[in-house]
Design a protein around this motif. Sequence first.
Motif, mmCIF file in Angstrom:
data_model
loop_
_atom_site.group_PDB
_atom_site.id
_atom_site.type_symbol
_atom_site.label_atom_id
_atom_site.label_comp_id
_atom_site.label_asym_id
_atom_site.label_seq_id
_atom_site.Cartn_x
_atom_site.Cartn_y
_atom_site.Cartn_z
ATOM 1 N N ASP A 192 -35.543 -12.137 -54.775
ATOM 2 C CA ASP A 192 -36.694 -11.469 -54.598
ATOM 3 C C ASP A 192 -37.151 -10.874 -56.000
ATOM 4 O O ASP A 192 -36.311 -10.192 -56.512
ATOM 5 N N PRO A 193 -38.431 -11.244 -56.298
ATOM 6 C CA PRO A 193 -38.735 -10.681 -57.769
ATOM 7 C C PRO A 193 -38.788 -9.207 -57.929
ATOM 8 O O PRO A 193 -38.900 -8.685 -59.017
ATOM 9 N N ASP A 194 -39.001 -8.564 -56.755
ATOM 10 C CA ASP A 194 -38.979 -6.765 -56.858
ATOM 11 C C ASP A 194 -37.479 -6.383 -56.977
ATOM 12 O O ASP A 194 -37.399 -5.050 -56.975
ATOM 13 N N HIS A 195 -36.316 -7.027 -56.684
ATOM 14 C CA HIS A 195 -35.070 -6.643 -56.589
ATOM 15 C C HIS A 195 -34.145 -7.652 -57.525
ATOM 16 O O HIS A 195 -33.278 -8.233 -56.760
ATOM 17 N N LEU A 196 -34.468 -7.856 -58.780
ATOM 18 C CA LEU A 196 -33.472 -8.771 -59.441
ATOM 19 C C LEU A 196 -32.307 -8.112 -59.813
ATOM 20 O O LEU A 196 -32.432 -7.007 -60.628
ATOM 21 N N PRO A 197 -31.140 -8.839 -59.672
ATOM 22 C CA PRO A 197 -29.965 -8.237 -60.053
ATOM 23 C C PRO A 197 -29.380 -8.603 -61.262
ATOM 24 O O PRO A 197 -30.318 -9.455 -62.260
ATOM 25 N N ALA A 198 -28.728 -8.051 -61.890
ATOM 26 C CA ALA A 198 -28.071 -8.245 -63.138
ATOM 27 C C ALA A 198 -27.515 -9.642 -63.095
ATOM 28 O O ALA A 198 -27.001 -10.175 -61.924
ATOM 29 N N ARG A 199 -27.688 -10.772 -63.936
ATOM 30 C CA ARG A 199 -27.275 -12.040 -63.882
ATOM 31 C C ARG A 199 -26.719 -12.647 -65.248
ATOM 32 O O ARG A 199 -27.389 -12.439 -66.412
ATOM 33 N N ALA A 226 -22.906 -8.729 -43.183
ATOM 34 C CA ALA A 226 -22.241 -7.580 -43.809
ATOM 35 C C ALA A 226 -23.531 -6.690 -43.711
ATOM 36 O O ALA A 226 -23.290 -5.565 -44.649
ATOM 37 N N ASN A 227 -24.487 -6.675 -42.864
ATOM 38 C CA ASN A 227 -25.558 -5.748 -43.085
ATOM 39 C C ASN A 227 -26.175 -5.580 -44.403
ATOM 40 O O ASN A 227 -26.280 -4.625 -44.774
ATOM 41 N N SER A 228 -26.621 -6.547 -45.016
ATOM 42 C CA SER A 228 -27.246 -6.525 -46.512
ATOM 43 C C SER A 228 -28.122 -8.248 -46.423
ATOM 44 O O SER A 228 -28.433 -8.614 -45.543
ATOM 45 N N ASP A 229 -28.854 -7.953 -47.506
ATOM 46 C CA ASP A 229 -29.684 -9.217 -47.655
ATOM 47 C C ASP A 229 -29.858 -9.267 -49.478
ATOM 48 O O ASP A 229 -29.335 -8.384 -50.144
ATOM 49 N N LYS A 230 -30.670 -10.573 -49.682
ATOM 50 C CA LYS A 230 -31.059 -10.526 -51.232
ATOM 51 C C LYS A 230 -31.460 -9.321 -51.949
ATOM 52 O O LYS A 230 -31.401 -9.338 -53.206
ATOM 53 N N ARG A 231 -32.270 -8.512 -51.434
ATOM 54 C CA ARG A 231 -32.621 -7.438 -51.900
ATOM 55 C C ARG A 231 -31.741 -6.382 -52.543
ATOM 56 O O ARG A 231 -32.114 -5.472 -53.078
ATOM 57 N N HIS A 232 -30.546 -6.756 -51.821
ATOM 58 C CA HIS A 232 -29.538 -5.584 -52.310
ATOM 59 C C HIS A 232 -28.416 -6.384 -53.219
ATOM 60 O O HIS A 232 -27.509 -5.626 -53.073
ATOM 61 N N LEU A 233 -28.811 -7.284 -53.772
ATOM 62 C CA LEU A 233 -27.981 -7.923 -54.804
ATOM 63 C C LEU A 233 -28.082 -7.130 -55.958
ATOM 64 O O LEU A 233 -28.981 -6.454 -56.595
ATOM 65 N N LEU A 234 -26.699 -6.714 -56.546
ATOM 66 C CA LEU A 234 -26.428 -5.891 -57.589
ATOM 67 C C LEU A 234 -26.299 -6.701 -59.027
ATOM 68 O O LEU A 234 -26.844 -6.613 -60.143
ATOM 69 N N SER A 235 -25.192 -7.889 -58.768
ATOM 70 C CA SER A 235 -24.978 -8.760 -59.872
ATOM 71 C C SER A 235 -24.493 -10.043 -59.709
ATOM 72 O O SER A 235 -24.068 -10.282 -58.472
ATOM 73 N N VAL A 236 -25.120 -11.056 -60.249
ATOM 74 C CA VAL A 236 -24.636 -12.697 -59.825
ATOM 75 C C VAL A 236 -24.247 -13.247 -60.956
ATOM 76 O O VAL A 236 -25.059 -13.105 -62.031
ATOM 77 N N THR A 237 -23.374 -13.960 -61.033
ATOM 78 C CA THR A 237 -22.568 -14.772 -61.916
ATOM 79 C C THR A 237 -22.576 -16.432 -61.383
ATOM 80 O O THR A 237 -22.432 -16.667 -60.078
ATOM 81 N N ILE A 238 -23.465 -17.115 -62.538
ATOM 82 C CA ILE A 238 -23.610 -18.616 -61.887
ATOM 83 C C ILE A 238 -22.989 -19.464 -62.830
ATOM 84 O O ILE A 238 -22.932 -19.285 -64.159
#
Length: 108
Positions: free
Chosen positions: A77-84, A45-57
């Motif tokens: 990516d520690p420089d691009h942490l999503p809400a989680r 989808a032309n993205s990667d983990k640096r573009h995560l916004l939110s993750v529910t585990i």
Amino acid sequence: MSKLVRFGNLLFLAGQTSSGQAQARSIEEQCLEVFSRIDVLLEQANSDKRHLLSVTIYLKDMNDFDRMNTAWQRWVDPDHLPARCTVQAILGLPELLVEFSVIAIAKD
């Protein structure tokens, strides 16, 4: 069920689990398998983990939290942490230990 839904530049990945097969029995192994699946879907989808916004585990057992979190910290990516957030849940198959729902943004 869609693995990935795109709405504008928003990407929604739901129900990302391991295969639950014998080769992925531990929480760490299941996390690694799921992270690989997420990486592939985001790349498509032309993205990667640096573009995560939110993750529910969703964890089957909160006693696995620390081990899951260690695997997460190695992957994200520690420089691009999503809400989680992380919650305990009954998952769809008894062999599944973890499931991830992801919201990300496409690069374009």
